[in-house]
Every structure is written in structure tokens, then in C-alpha cells.
Design an enzyme around this catalytic site. Sequence first.
Site, short mmCIF file in Angstrom:
data_model
loop_
_atom_site.label_atom_id
_atom_site.label_comp_id
_atom_site.label_asym_id
_atom_site.label_seq_id
_atom_site.Cartn_x
_atom_site.Cartn_y
_atom_site.Cartn_z
N LYS A 161 0.84 -1.20 0.00
CA LYS A 161 0.00 0.00 0.00
C LYS A 161 0.88 1.25 0.00
CE LYS A 161 -0.47 0.03 5.05
NZ LYS A 161 -1.41 0.05 6.18
N ARG A 259 -9.44 -0.05 16.14
CA ARG A 259 -9.55 0.61 14.85
C ARG A 259 -10.62 -0.17 14.11
NH1 ARG A 259 -3.99 1.56 11.58
NH2 ARG A 259 -4.47 -0.58 10.97
N TYR A 385 14.73 31.60 3.76
CA TYR A 385 13.50 32.27 4.16
C TYR A 385 13.50 32.61 5.65
CZ TYR A 385 11.15 31.31 -0.29
OH TYR A 385 10.78 31.30 -1.61
N MET A 434 10.67 24.78 -0.53
CA MET A 434 9.81 23.81 -1.19
C MET A 434 10.62 22.90 -2.11
SD MET A 434 6.52 24.40 -3.69
CE MET A 434 5.51 25.15 -2.42
#
Length: 490
Positions: A161, A259, A385, A434
Site C-alpha cells: 500500500k 480501529r 526564508y 519547497m
Amino acid sequence: CSVINDSYNSDFVSLQIALNYLSQQNQHTKKTLILSDILQSGKDESELYSEVAGLILEFKIDRIIGIGEAIIRQKDLFKTKEKSFYTSTDDFLHKLDLNHFNDEAILLKGSRNFYFEKISKAFEEKMHRTVLEINLNALVHNLNYFRSKLKPKTKIMVMVKALSYGSGTYEIANILQYQRVDYLGVAFADEGVALREAGIKTPIIVMNPEQNSFDLILKYKLEPEIYNFNVLEQFSRTVLREGLKDYPVHIKLDTGMYRLGFAKTEVTRLIQHIKESKALKVSSVFSHLAASDENVHDEYTRQQITLFNDLSRQMINGIGYPVLRHILNSAGIERFPDAQFEMVRLGIGLYGISAENNELLATVSTLKSTVIQVKQVPKNETIGYSRKGKAFEDMVIAIVPVGYADGLNRLLSNGKGKLYINGFYVPIVGNICMDMCMADITGCNIHEGDEVIVFGKEISILDMAKELNTIPYEILTSVSSRVKRVYFQE
């Protein structure tokens, strides 16, 4: 397309191995071989290429592209549907039209003298300098390590997954299918659909089936987890509507994770529903351990195992036929071997993370980048930044094109995280951006173009997870899809 670059040696035996690997790539129906002259084979030219042509027919290659004077002389021996020949690699690249390659697996097999790395570079769609390298030998090593912990008849289900924990989709599933694992596990139906469309035939369990995916589950022969009566009834109706019966499902019991799963008070009613249903047949009953990797919770884990043993026996006796049972995850396989039942579920362990024997596992994933600029920063200047990076003395920094959009967590900014460059561990300076970050390389022999390791053997995912106060799963699954995955076998 998928490009398989095996242009590091070229002889008849290695060609046979490479073609066998190409034939395993079921995500594309079309197979293309780009082959250079095979040098110093010791065989007569016509005999050699007659044998090569036979291999190509044996492995059902659709197209041969030959490069070199010798293969041109023997081109009439090749009987593939499509074939073309070029005198040199440069001749091929000069005439290359990438539009002629579509939805196919392409094997590059060339002698070093032909510089097939030029072809590989021309075929690369994503030129982002940050890549995630996946060592398939390491992955198989880890699989075999966990298999060595199992009894001969214990089956194994491998979780793929979330892009196989960030490592890829069909590339990982394909090698697991070749290694004959018994089941693959995905989170959602669309992950299973993608694997089926890529040619994966191994049974696939969908751990979080949604009602709007039931038709896809049936169409692609996926097997859903059933965790409450609502899903049970809805899926049963869908199966009957399609005129099917005895469809394989996997029943989840909640033994203390709280769960998904049926509670112990619901098992009697669950058995009755299944006995009355003509639509479904239970393939397995399973549960989920909450803390099998932490010895402080071992008593709780044993309580879960005991409860699961009792409830699963109740299920089997109630429905009247045997089913597979599984509760152990990666940590459980290592730490609670007596609870193997008939199957285990391997997840993070496959990718090199162990609860207690990490040194016995191999590193599968390495996130790499490149120094794209080296810059002098005068004393008292700031970097990045919000001016968070400070040069208290004259400083030299490296700019690396990997940022939080690639999966480098921003919390590693300002010296908390480090990179490995040219033998040096260097701190990240300033805020991670980023698309890039900066590292303090003052006093280090580091230059533009040097390779950067974000994580791998040199900087372990475990150490990075500790710095972030998180778990390795999050780091692996955070690597962005824009980062190109490169798969290799040593």
C-alpha cells in the site's frame, strides 16, 4: 514506458538473464530490445547472432533495435515483428523519435564501447536531479530474512500500500510476484486495480474497501477486508447482484487496536451471517497488533494473540471450514514467532526496518540529490526564508535541489537535519524550501556536481525518524511522486 538499463556488460549469458528479466515486466504488453554488437564472444559472427535471434524469439520480444556493424551484417537472422538497425549510438540518437515508443518495456543491452548511457539519458522523462534509488537485491534479501523466521508451511502476505511504502507500485509488486509471495495487501481498491492492469496476478487483499469500489473489486478479482456488518451486507448484495457466489473475503477482528474490525461481542452474530450467506466465503480471519515492536507492551500483545486465537477458533468452528489466520506484522514475525498461525503480514520490514535486528537487514531506499551551486556567505549575513540561517563567521554553503515538496521534512531545518556529501556529514542551514535546501560545507572538500545522500546507508531512516520524533513509515511514504524512482539489481 519503462526503461531497463543493463548496458554495463554485454555477452550471451548476461543477455539471456536480461531478457528473462524483461519478460517478467508485465506492466507493458510490448517488449523492445535495444542491443549493440556483442564484442569478444569467441564465436563465429553468424553463429552468435543466430543464437541471439533465437533468444529473442524464445522470450517473445516484439521489437529489436540493433546498433553496430556486426549486427547489421546479420540483420536478416532476426524475425521479430519490428526491427531497425543503426551503425552507431550517435546514428540512432540522431534519428530517434521518442513518439515511436509508447507503453512498452525497453531493455538497453550494450557493450561499454557503445555508450548506451546516452540512450538512457535521452529516454528519461523526469530530469529532476533528486531521485529515490530502490535496491531490488536488498528488498529480496529482506524478504528472505523474514521468510527464514517462518515455518515451512506459513504463508506470507506483503503490504504494498501507499506506493509500497514510497518505493513504487508494480515494480515492487512484480518482483514480489516473481518471489512467489502468497498475497499482496493494498489500502484501497484503486491501488489493486493499478496492479492488476500492470499484470500482477497474485491474490490482492484490499484493506479499506469502500462501497463505491465494490464493482471494481469484483471486476479485477480483488479480495476485500470485511470489518463491520454494514460492509458485510453491502458487499454481499453486490456479489449476488453480479450473479456470483462464494466470493473470497477476509474477516478482520478487533482484539485491542480499536480501529477497524468486529468486536468479540459480535462474533456469534457474524458467524450466523456468514453461514446464511451464499455470496461470500471466508479466506482468512485476521487481527492487528497495536504495539508488537515495543517490549514494554509485550503483555498486552500476548493478550491480543490469545484473544485472537480464541475468536478465530470460534469463527472456524462456527462456519464449518478451515481458513487462514494472521495477526503478526513485521515486528511480530521477529518477536512472537509462536503466533505465526497460517500466515503473516510483512510490511515495513521488507523495506529495511526491523524492531530489533536492523543490522541484519539491507537498505532498500536511498534518496539522492546533487550539489547545484556552491556559494560564499560573508560573516553576519543570513541564509534562506525568514533569515533563519545565520553566518556567525564566513561560511561556504551548498545548494541542493531537494525540499519539502520532495519529502525532506521542513522540521529538519536550521541544523537539526544533515546531509552526506563526498564523505562529509554537513548540517542543513536555514529553512528548508519547497524545492531546495542549503547545507553548511565550510572547510569541506565539496564541489558543484557532487552526489548528496538525504537518507540511505550513510544517514539511516531510523536516525532521521528519531530527529523528527516520528516513525520510518512517515519518512518513506513522504517521498513525493515527482521524485523519479530508479530500480537496480547488483
